[in-house]
Design a protein around this motif. Structure first.
Motif, mmCIF file in Angstrom:
data_model
loop_
_atom_site.group_PDB
_atom_site.id
_atom_site.type_symbol
_atom_site.label_atom_id
_atom_site.label_comp_id
_atom_site.label_asym_id
_atom_site.label_seq_id
_atom_site.Cartn_x
_atom_site.Cartn_y
_atom_site.Cartn_z
ATOM 1 N N THR A 292 0.782 -1.235 0.000
ATOM 2 C CA THR A 292 0.000 0.000 0.000
ATOM 3 C C THR A 292 0.815 1.288 0.000
ATOM 4 N N ASP A 293 2.109 1.206 0.310
ATOM 5 C CA ASP A 293 2.909 2.417 0.478
ATOM 6 C C ASP A 293 4.053 2.448 -0.536
ATOM 7 N N ALA A 294 4.129 3.534 -1.303
ATOM 8 C CA ALA A 294 5.139 3.629 -2.364
ATOM 9 C C ALA A 294 6.558 3.614 -1.811
ATOM 10 N N ALA A 295 6.780 4.330 -0.713
ATOM 11 C CA ALA A 295 8.122 4.352 -0.120
ATOM 12 C C ALA A 295 8.504 2.973 0.391
ATOM 13 N N ALA A 296 7.538 2.280 0.993
ATOM 14 C CA ALA A 296 7.804 0.931 1.492
ATOM 15 C C ALA A 296 8.113 -0.013 0.335
ATOM 16 N N ARG A 297 7.462 0.193 -0.790
ATOM 17 C CA ARG A 297 7.707 -0.658 -1.947
ATOM 18 C C ARG A 297 9.104 -0.427 -2.512
ATOM 19 N N GLN A 298 9.571 0.804 -2.498
ATOM 20 C CA GLN A 298 10.947 1.077 -2.917
ATOM 21 C C GLN A 298 11.938 0.358 -2.011
ATOM 22 N N THR A 299 11.670 0.402 -0.704
ATOM 23 C CA THR A 299 12.543 -0.290 0.249
ATOM 24 C C THR A 299 12.481 -1.790 0.037
ATOM 25 N N ALA A 300 11.280 -2.318 -0.174
ATOM 26 C CA ALA A 300 11.126 -3.762 -0.395
ATOM 27 C C ALA A 300 11.881 -4.202 -1.640
ATOM 28 N N THR A 301 11.789 -3.410 -2.701
ATOM 29 C CA THR A 301 12.509 -3.745 -3.934
ATOM 30 C C THR A 301 14.012 -3.733 -3.700
ATOM 31 N N ALA A 302 14.493 -2.722 -2.996
ATOM 32 C CA ALA A 302 15.925 -2.641 -2.687
ATOM 33 C C ALA A 302 16.365 -3.837 -1.850
ATOM 34 N N ASN A 303 15.545 -4.223 -0.887
ATOM 35 C CA ASN A 303 15.891 -5.353 -0.016
ATOM 36 C C ASN A 303 15.929 -6.658 -0.798
ATOM 37 N N LEU A 304 14.957 -6.850 -1.689
ATOM 38 C CA LEU A 304 14.930 -8.079 -2.476
ATOM 39 C C LEU A 304 16.131 -8.163 -3.403
ATOM 40 N N LEU A 305 16.414 -7.084 -4.103
ATOM 41 C CA LEU A 305 17.524 -7.111 -5.057
ATOM 42 C C LEU A 305 18.879 -7.198 -4.355
ATOM 43 N N ALA A 306 18.970 -6.653 -3.142
ATOM 44 C CA ALA A 306 20.214 -6.789 -2.374
ATOM 45 C C ALA A 306 20.414 -8.228 -1.913
ATOM 46 N N ALA A 307 19.304 -8.924 -1.668
ATOM 47 C CA ALA A 307 19.391 -10.327 -1.234
ATOM 48 C C ALA A 307 19.595 -11.271 -2.409
ATOM 49 N N ALA A 308 19.348 -10.772 -3.622
ATOM 50 C CA ALA A 308 19.491 -11.591 -4.829
ATOM 51 C C ALA A 308 20.356 -10.827 -5.831
ATOM 52 N N LEU A 309 21.621 -10.619 -5.471
ATOM 53 C CA LEU A 309 22.517 -9.833 -6.317
ATOM 54 C C LEU A 309 22.754 -10.483 -7.671
ATOM 55 N N TRP A 310 22.488 -11.776 -7.772
ATOM 56 C CA TRP A 310 22.659 -12.494 -9.024
ATOM 57 C C TRP A 310 21.507 -12.243 -10.006
ATOM 58 N N LEU A 311 20.454 -11.535 -9.582
ATOM 59 C CA LEU A 311 19.319 -11.263 -10.456
ATOM 60 C C LEU A 311 19.507 -9.918 -11.148
ATOM 61 N N ALA A 312 19.653 -9.943 -12.470
ATOM 62 C CA ALA A 312 19.852 -8.723 -13.250
ATOM 63 C C ALA A 312 18.504 -8.153 -13.679
ATOM 64 N N VAL A 313 18.266 -6.890 -13.316
ATOM 65 C CA VAL A 313 17.057 -6.192 -13.740
ATOM 66 C C VAL A 313 17.469 -4.859 -14.365
ATOM 67 N N THR A 314 16.677 -4.395 -15.296
ATOM 68 C CA THR A 314 16.964 -3.104 -15.922
ATOM 69 C C THR A 314 16.414 -1.979 -15.031
ATOM 70 N N PRO A 315 16.874 -0.750 -15.247
ATOM 71 C CA PRO A 315 16.312 0.367 -14.483
ATOM 72 C C PRO A 315 14.795 0.495 -14.648
ATOM 73 N N ASP A 316 14.285 0.256 -15.843
ATOM 74 C CA ASP A 316 12.841 0.339 -16.066
ATOM 75 C C ASP A 316 12.100 -0.753 -15.303
ATOM 76 N N GLN A 317 12.678 -1.950 -15.269
ATOM 77 C CA GLN A 317 12.047 -3.039 -14.520
ATOM 78 C C GLN A 317 12.040 -2.747 -13.026
ATOM 79 N N ARG A 318 13.129 -2.227 -12.524
ATOM 80 C CA ARG A 318 13.187 -1.869 -11.106
ATOM 81 C C ARG A 318 12.153 -0.787 -10.794
ATOM 82 N N ALA A 319 12.021 0.175 -11.688
ATOM 83 C CA ALA A 319 11.043 1.244 -11.474
ATOM 84 C C ALA A 319 9.626 0.682 -11.450
ATOM 85 N N LEU A 320 9.344 -0.309 -12.283
ATOM 86 C CA LEU A 320 8.013 -0.916 -12.289
ATOM 87 C C LEU A 320 7.766 -1.704 -11.007
ATOM 88 N N MET A 321 8.778 -2.400 -10.508
ATOM 89 C CA MET A 321 8.642 -3.102 -9.233
ATOM 90 C C MET A 321 8.364 -2.119 -8.095
#
Length: 256
Positions: free
Chosen positions: A165-194
């Motif tokens: 429900t919260d945009a700021a929380a979603r940014q943090t969640a995305t950062a946390n997921l990608l930090a835990a899965a450094l082997w997963l390559a995403v583009t800037p546009d894909q990250r923005a959509l997440m």
């Protein structure tokens, strides 16, 4: 290996699909998009080893029997009056197992706001079957498996509080997921959509869970629940850390 994750909604607009290509040197998010029809989903899943769908694959056996008895004008048998009986009507066996494993009780497919999406899921599974897939709601055979991203993230220890429900929380969640899965390559546009859409975020997680299931790294269906799971569906929950999905690490053969 290629896996597809689907965050299903009642309408295409909020239905997200993610496709991840797993290679020895890493994993790449090759597709991430919203606004998908059933035909889109089946098409994007072509070539995938496993497909994780975030939606209940069926309804509780007790609920189905209760509704059928009511339609015939009969008293339900057994008598399920009272709160304990209603809980049997509301939750599937996999929901109770998920609560035991994660401490998180899924929403009820029969009493919460999931009914229309579950109806669409039934149509989607029929679409996969028409395309030649084996549809086993338990996930024991075939490519299709029911997933629950929020519960899986809890088991993986990825902090995502408030991301729905919260945009700021979603940014943090995305950062946390990608930090835990450094082997997963995403583009800037894909990250923005997440970051912008919890549906897109959940579709990516669903694709990760599909990888876990393909590797045999999810909790199995208890033998006593097999028949019920083939009717009600069964949520595949990770049984190993997120690092276990890392394609750069040696993978043990799944149990036979």
């Amino acid at each position: 290996m290629i896996t597809t994750g689907v965050d299903l909604a009642a309408q295409p607009a909020r239905t997200a699909v993610a496709v991840v290509d797993w290679r020895g040197g890493g994993a790449e998010l090759t597709t991430l998009r919203l606004d998908n029809t059933d035909d889109d989903i089946v098409g994007f899943a072509a070539g995938s080893t496993h497909v994780g769908v975030d939606c209940a694959f069926g309804w509780p056996d007790d609920f189905v029997a209760y509704i059928a008895a009511n339609a015939r004008g009969e008293a339900p048998a057994p008598d399920l009056r009272g709160i304990e009986g209603r809980r049997l009507l509301a939750y599937r066996e996999t929901d109770r197992a998920t609560h035991r494993i994660t401490g998180r009780l899924p929403l009820s497919v029969s009493t919460d706001r999931l009914g229309l999406t579950a109806m669409r899921c039934a149509d989607l599974l029929a679409g996969f079957a028409a395309a030649g897939d084996v549809v086993d709601r338990s996930g024991a055979t075939g490519r299709l498996v029911e997933v629950y991203p929020a519960a899986s993230l809890r088991l993986w220890g990825v902090a995502v509080s408030g991301y729905k429900t919260d945009a700021a929380a979603r940014q943090t969640a995305t950062a946390n997921l990608l930090a835990a899965a450094l082997w997963l390559a995403v583009t800037p546009d894909q990250r923005a959509l997440m970051e912008a859409s919890d549906d897109a975020f959940d579709a990516v997680v669903a694709a990760l869970i599909a990888r876990a299931h393909a590797l045999g790294a999810t909790h199995p269906v208890p033998p006593a629940a097999h028949d019920r799971a083939r009717r009600e569906g069964w949520i595949a929950l990770p049984s190993t850390p997120l690092d276990g999905l890392d394609p750069t690490r040696p993978v043990a053969s799944p149990p036979e």
